[in-house]
Motif scaffolding. Structure first.
Motif, PDB file in Angstrom:
ATOM      1  N   SER A 227       0.837  -1.196   0.000  1.00  0.00           N
ATOM      2  CA  SER A 227       0.000   0.000   0.000  1.00  0.00           C
ATOM      3  C   SER A 227       0.872   1.245   0.000  1.00  0.00           C
ATOM      4  CB  SER A 227      -0.928   0.012   1.225  1.00  0.00           C
ATOM      5  OG  SER A 227      -1.994   0.929   1.053  1.00  0.00           O
ATOM      6  N   GLY A 228       0.377   2.291  -0.635  1.00  0.00           N
ATOM      7  CA  GLY A 228       1.137   3.527  -0.752  1.00  0.00           C
ATOM      8  C   GLY A 228       2.285   3.428  -1.744  1.00  0.00           C
ATOM      9  N   ALA A 229       2.250   2.399  -2.589  1.00  0.00           N
ATOM     10  CA  ALA A 229       3.334   2.173  -3.540  1.00  0.00           C
ATOM     11  C   ALA A 229       3.028   2.814  -4.890  1.00  0.00           C
ATOM     12  CB  ALA A 229       3.564   0.672  -3.736  1.00  0.00           C
ATOM     13  N   VAL A 230       4.092   3.132  -5.613  1.00  0.00           N
ATOM     14  CA  VAL A 230       3.973   3.564  -7.000  1.00  0.00           C
ATOM     15  C   VAL A 230       4.634   2.488  -7.851  1.00  0.00           C
ATOM     16  CG1 VAL A 230       4.513   5.338  -8.707  1.00  0.00           C
ATOM     17  CG2 VAL A 230       4.073   5.992  -6.332  1.00  0.00           C
ATOM     18  N   VAL A 231       3.854   1.827  -8.678  1.00  0.00           N
ATOM     19  CA  VAL A 231       4.361   0.731  -9.497  1.00  0.00           C
ATOM     20  C   VAL A 231       4.479   1.207 -10.939  1.00  0.00           C
ATOM     21  CG1 VAL A 231       3.947  -1.622 -10.303  1.00  0.00           C
ATOM     22  CG2 VAL A 231       3.263  -0.950  -7.989  1.00  0.00           C
ATOM     23  N   PRO A 232       5.722   1.411 -11.415  1.00  0.00           N
ATOM     24  CA  PRO A 232       5.884   1.859 -12.804  1.00  0.00           C
ATOM     25  C   PRO A 232       5.674   0.724 -13.784  1.00  0.00           C
ATOM     26  CG  PRO A 232       8.028   1.559 -11.786  1.00  0.00           C
ATOM     27  CD  PRO A 232       7.006   1.259 -10.721  1.00  0.00           C
ATOM     28  N   VAL A 233       4.977   1.028 -14.870  1.00  0.00           N
ATOM     29  CA  VAL A 233       4.827   0.071 -15.974  1.00  0.00           C
ATOM     30  C   VAL A 233       5.249   0.846 -17.219  1.00  0.00           C
ATOM     31  CG1 VAL A 233       3.262  -1.509 -17.175  1.00  0.00           C
ATOM     32  CG2 VAL A 233       2.885  -0.994 -14.760  1.00  0.00           C
TER      33      VAL A 233
END
Length: 241
Positions: A227-233
């Motif tokens: 939670s509170g993560a930024v997952v780059p794609v």
């Protein structure tokens, strides 16, 4: 409760990334509602998607859309806030409306749907929220001060709500796509396309399915401690910015 019985709502789910995410969640067994401004789906939408009309810039419209969706399928347990717009312009030429409308739709709209969805999630002590950001939210983009600011704001929104509601079984994360193969990238001329491709370590534009796969993981039961993560794609374009 199994994931297959969860009610998922995807804003702006009538085309592009939103439709790809909704299609993936439907295939994974979720009961999926999508929103569009018109309340209609495109011809390429799969059978089984429920659609409701929603203008994310209007709180009353958001409430009505959720009320309709909840009447059909129960409380929204999974929210994907995808609806957004662009209005690119250089800083010195950008109008007040070009800035305000993009921020109000992309950031304000995400806040409105998250606020409305949180009511049921708090009662259930369960919720999965994914906000669809962008690599330019932290990487920046010329001519995109409005869009970049709106997407950067999603990170603060996700992390603040994580701190507020994390103890209630609710996770809030951001997926930040890079250049994804959509109608927008398909319209680029060859020289521009090659210039963008040269900056992406993966050497290709992403597919909508790449984004949908990241969302599918984050809304799943096993992602309850993320939670509170930024997952780059983004194929390595942003390098974690």
């Amino acid at each position: 409760m199994s994931e297959g019985s969860r009610h998922a709502l995807v804003t702006g789910g009538n085309r592009g990334i939103g439709l790809g995410v909704a299609t993936r969640l439907l295939a994974d067994g979720y009961d999926v509602t999508v929103t569009s401004r018109s309340g209609a789906l495109g011809e390429d939408a799969p059978a089984g998607l429920r659609v409701v009309a929603c203008d994310v810039t209007d709180a009353a419209s958001v409430d009505a859309a959720f009320t309709q969706a909840e009447a059909a399928a129960g409380p929204v347990e999974v929210l994907v806030a995808n609806a957004g717009i662009t209005s690119d312009q250089l800083l010195m030429r950008m109008s007040e409306d070009e800035f305000a409308s993009v921020v109000d739709t992309n950031l304000g709209g995400s806040w409105r749907v998250l606020k409305r969805a949180s009511k049921g999630m708090i009662r259930a002590r369960y919720g999965r929220v994914v906000l669809i950001g962008s690599v330019v939210g932290l990487y920046g983009g010329p001519g995109q001060a409005n869009y970049s600011a709106s997407k950067a704001g999603l990170v603060g929104l996700a992390r603040s709500v994580t701190r507020e509601l994390g103890g209630r079984g609710i996770t809030v994360n951001v997926v930040a796509p890079g250049f994804i193969d959509t109608d927008m990238t398909a319209a680029l001329d060859e020289a521009t396309s090659q210039r963008y491709l040269s900056a992406i370590p993966a050497g290709r534009f992403g597919a909508v399915d790449d984004v949908a796969a990241a969302v599918a993981f984050l809304v799943a039961e096993q992602a309850g401690y993320v939670s509170g993560a930024v997952v780059p794609v983004d194929g390595g374009l942003g390098m974690g910015h």
